[in-house]
Every structure is written in C-alpha cells, then in structure tokens.
Design an enzyme around this catalytic site. Sequence first.
Site, short mmCIF file in Angstrom:
data_model
loop_
_atom_site.label_atom_id
_atom_site.label_comp_id
_atom_site.label_asym_id
_atom_site.label_seq_id
_atom_site.Cartn_x
_atom_site.Cartn_y
_atom_site.Cartn_z
N LYS A 135 6.53 -0.71 4.34
CA LYS A 135 6.30 -1.03 5.68
C LYS A 135 5.07 -2.03 5.67
CE LYS A 135 5.51 0.92 10.12
NZ LYS A 135 5.74 2.12 10.91
N GLU A 146 3.05 2.01 3.08
CA GLU A 146 2.70 1.35 4.16
C GLU A 146 1.05 0.63 3.83
OE1 GLU A 146 2.16 1.09 8.91
OE2 GLU A 146 2.50 2.97 7.88
#
Length: 295
Positions: free
Chosen positions: A213, A176
């Site tokens: 993400k 992420e």
Amino acid sequence: MNTKQLDRIHTGKGFIAALDQSGGSTPKALLQYGIKEDSYSNEDEMYGLVHEMRTRIIKSPGFDSEHILGAILFENTMDRLIDGQFTADYLWEKKNVVPFLKVDQGLADLENGVQLMKPIPGLNDLLKRAVERNIFGTKMRSLIKEANPAGIKQVVEQQFAIGNQIAQLGLVPIIEPEVDINSADKEQSEKILKDEIAQHLSALGQDVKVMLKLSIPTTNNFYSDLLNDPHVVRIVALSGGYSQAEANEKLAHNHGLIASFSRALSQGLTADQTDDEFNTLLSKSILDIYEASIK
C-alpha cells in the site's frame, strides 16, 4: 488462506475500502461525519457510534462487490456484529467483499526522517483472533517524511519483519510505507523506497504473499515493475490527504494500481443525511474511485 479470496484480490476489478480509523483518529472521523465530541461520554460510546457509521457504509446498496474487492477494519470493528454476524463474515458472506484487519498501534516519534510503527504487543494473539474471525489479510502503516536512506531502510525492514510473522499464520500482510505527499523530496524517497522493497521481496520465502500500500507516485507508473513480482498479490494506493477528485485523477494515470482510500471514500458523508442522500453520495464516490482504479 482462502484461495477464493486470494484470487479475488489478485485479479478482481475494483478497489479496497479503508474503514480502519482507530484510537486517536476516531474522533476526527466522527467529526467529519458530523458527530461532535460532546455526543459521547466514553470510549465505548464513541466506538459504538463509529460502528454505526461503518455499518451504514457497509450496508449501503452502493457498497457492493461489483466495485469493492476488500475492506480494511480495525480490531474493535472486527469484534462487533452487523445483523447478528461478525463484521468480517457479513462482508464476505453477504457482500462478497474480502475482510482485512489493521494491526499497527500507530506511529513512533520522528527519527531519521521517518516514523516507524510503535511496538505491537500481543500481535500474535491478535493475529490468531483474526484467523478465527475469518480475516484474510492485515494492514500496518509507517510514514516517510524525508529521503533519508537509513530511515527508509529501517521502515522497510520493520514492515517486512512483521509481514513475515503475519504470513506465517496464513494471513496476507499489506505492507504500507506511506510517503508523505507534502514531503519536499517525495520523488527521491520513492526511489530509495522502491529499491528497498525490491530487495526485501527477493528475500521472501517462495510461498509468502504480500500486498503493498503506497502513496500515489510522483512519476506515473513508477511501481509498475513491482506489480509483476510473484510475491505481490496487489499494489494499492492510499489517498494520503488528497481530496477524492485529486486522488482519483492521479490514480487514473497509474495503470494496475488500485485505490485503498479512507478519507477520500467517506468524504461528504454525514450522520444527518437521509438514507437516500447518504446512499446516493456514497454510490457516486464508489463509482468514481472504481473508475480511477480500473484504468
């Protein structure tokens, strides 16, 4: 790795619920839920209250596998019980929702236009416990604030180095590298980021699986080509501070991207709502986020 869970995350229709506010962000999450800081006198009481909130969300009828593929927990939640079962087991066995664990320890100070992750002492022990607790994958967040090539390169290098360590234990890491939605050069950051991610994906071992993400891109479908990479199980989008309506609207224009919302999921939920009020609002939020995720 649980192949049933892998298949569900890879091909299922739905989104991932991020229930992983931890440490510093817990008081904020409780405040949004209507619980003030003077309602608890120590960390244990605070985590007890936040577990009650998460239990209420997870047990709500609208929180179901028809709309939700997975849920991200943090360590304290992983170690607590729902109806006598560890949270991850309850999610999978009772709800058919795949459990993930947030493993980072927060962000380091801003340098080169980015915030790397702080060191994660004891990560291997945490990962081994996650495997014992039947966790499927992990999540860890860095933050990109400026289109600084050296900084973005560092972020992606760190994410993939730790991601590889996680994958070696049979867990699927969610990489992420968030791009700040308020960044003046967000689009330029995304271009640099995509190139760095593509390079690191091509260097992964044949059997290594990761998820990404990412902030919802400025240019619609900008990450589409990464979706087809054999290493990528799924690309999920964070809400990044957008309201739920805004995040849903932007997400709907990005085919193949699914939500992994935190604040946008729990928006409007409060401790003093009746179960009917709470469940009705949560069900509507879940349905709206689901609709935006399957477009």
